[in-house]
Scaffold this motif. Structure first.
Motif, PDB file in Angstrom:
ATOM      1  N   LYS A  37       8.309 -16.268  39.048  1.00 25.73           N
ATOM      2  CA  LYS A  37       8.660 -16.165  37.638  1.00 25.73           C
ATOM      3  C   LYS A  37       9.249 -14.782  37.329  1.00 25.73           C
ATOM      4  N   ARG A  38      10.174 -14.748  36.348  1.00 28.12           N
ATOM      5  CA  ARG A  38      10.879 -13.511  36.034  1.00 28.12           C
ATOM      6  C   ARG A  38       9.928 -12.391  35.626  1.00 28.12           C
ATOM      7  N   LYS A  39       8.939 -12.693  34.766  1.00 25.98           N
ATOM      8  CA  LYS A  39       8.038 -11.640  34.299  1.00 25.98           C
ATOM      9  C   LYS A  39       7.251 -11.034  35.453  1.00 25.98           C
ATOM     10  N   TYR A  78       8.177 -11.009  38.562  1.00 25.33           N
ATOM     11  CA  TYR A  78       9.145 -10.266  39.379  1.00 25.33           C
ATOM     12  C   TYR A  78       9.428  -8.893  38.777  1.00 25.33           C
ATOM     13  N   GLU A  79       9.721  -8.844  37.487  1.00 27.11           N
ATOM     14  CA  GLU A  79      10.052  -7.572  36.852  1.00 27.11           C
ATOM     15  C   GLU A  79       8.871  -6.609  36.869  1.00 27.11           C
ATOM     16  N   ASP A 113      13.510 -17.930  48.027  1.00 27.07           N
ATOM     17  CA  ASP A 113      13.121 -17.439  46.708  1.00 27.07           C
ATOM     18  C   ASP A 113      13.715 -16.038  46.602  1.00 27.07           C
ATOM     19  N   ARG A 118      13.899 -13.757  44.238  1.00 28.97           N
ATOM     20  CA  ARG A 118      13.113 -12.668  43.641  1.00 28.97           C
ATOM     21  C   ARG A 118      12.058 -12.159  44.618  1.00 28.97           C
TER      22      ARG A 118
END
Length: 255
Positions: free
Chosen positions: A2-4, A6-7, A204, A206
């Motif tokens: 998920k982006r969150k 990952y960031e 994947d 990320r």
């Protein structure tokens, strides 16, 4: 991934990349990182994640176009040599001299003799780089064909990404097996103790970026230096206002 998540994981790694850049500048080391892999593997996004918070005067990205007529008459490695780093610099190649081990033989852009000569000469060239003091780190970003096709379809559907689909890419997507065979031959001839390959799973993207960046940082475990503190003195008067008195008027924004 998920982006969150990952960031959140990327932010501290980017702090560590800044520490590495500070250490490289202090130590004067020269570093070359090669990013290789199939189309859509994620080379550009990974390079962007690495360089996003670094000084572009110290960290350089090299993504060369196809050679022109003059370059085709040169020693094959010649046009790459001019982009090698000076003391304290990090250079990342978005594809490199290994075009001659992958896309060129698979797509018929070089002769079998030129391909075999490259496989023989690349370890010698890289040995010379390493002996000169350059640290050479080579990554192959691995992606399955099903995932590759998903990314091709995404690029075709998104006008913002369509520039990434070249005519060569569209032809190459039918040659997944041939690229795999060329990759295996490349690894067999160019995976050496002084310039080894590291394979990273990028199904994947990320997670792949995070794993690759962590591996890159791990090459210099003693990279930390004490950062010099920065103190901002109070301004001597009231803060200034950006004013324009000439004929050029600023844009009045709509947002």
């Amino acid at each position: 991934m998920k982006r969150k998540a990952y960031e959140k994981a990327l932010a501290p790694l980017q702090v560590e990349l800044n520490a590495l850049a500070h250490w490289l500048r202090h130590s004067g080391q020269r570093v070359v990182v090669l990013m290789e892999g199939r189309d859509t593997a994620g080379k550009g996004g990974t390079i962007n994640a690495i360089t996003q918070r670094l000084n572009p005067r110290q960290v350089h990205v090299v993504a060369l176009p196809r050679p022109d007529e003059r370059e085709r008459s040169q020693w094959y490695f010649q046009r790459y040599v001019q982009h090698l780093p000076s003391a304290g610099e990090l250079v990342l190649f978005d594809r490199s001299w290994y075009n001659r081990a992958g896309v060129e033989p698979v797509m018929g852009f070089c002769t079998p003799q030129e391909h075999h000569a490259f496989l023989r000469e690349a370890p010698v060239f890289e040995r010379a780089l390493v002996d000169s003091g350059i640290r050479l780190v080579k990554y192959w970003l691995s992606v399955d064909q099903e995932k590759q096709e998903e990314r091709f379809a995404e690029r075709a559907a998104d006008p913002r990404k369509r520039w990434k689909l070249s005519p060569v890419d569209l032809q190459a997507r039918r040659k997944y097996r041939e690229y795999g065979e060329a990759r295996d031959l490349m690894l067999e001839h160019t995976h050496t103790p002084y310039a080894p390959w590291t394979l990273v799973d990028f199904n994947d993207q990320r997670a792949g970026r995070l794993n690759l960046i962590q591996h890159l940082l791990d090459q210099w475990p003693d990279r930390r230096l004490e950062a010099e503190p920065v103190t901002l003195e109070p301004l001597p008067g009231p803060p200034g206002v950006e004013e324009f008195r000439g004929p050029v008027k600023p844009i009045v924004g709509a947002y």
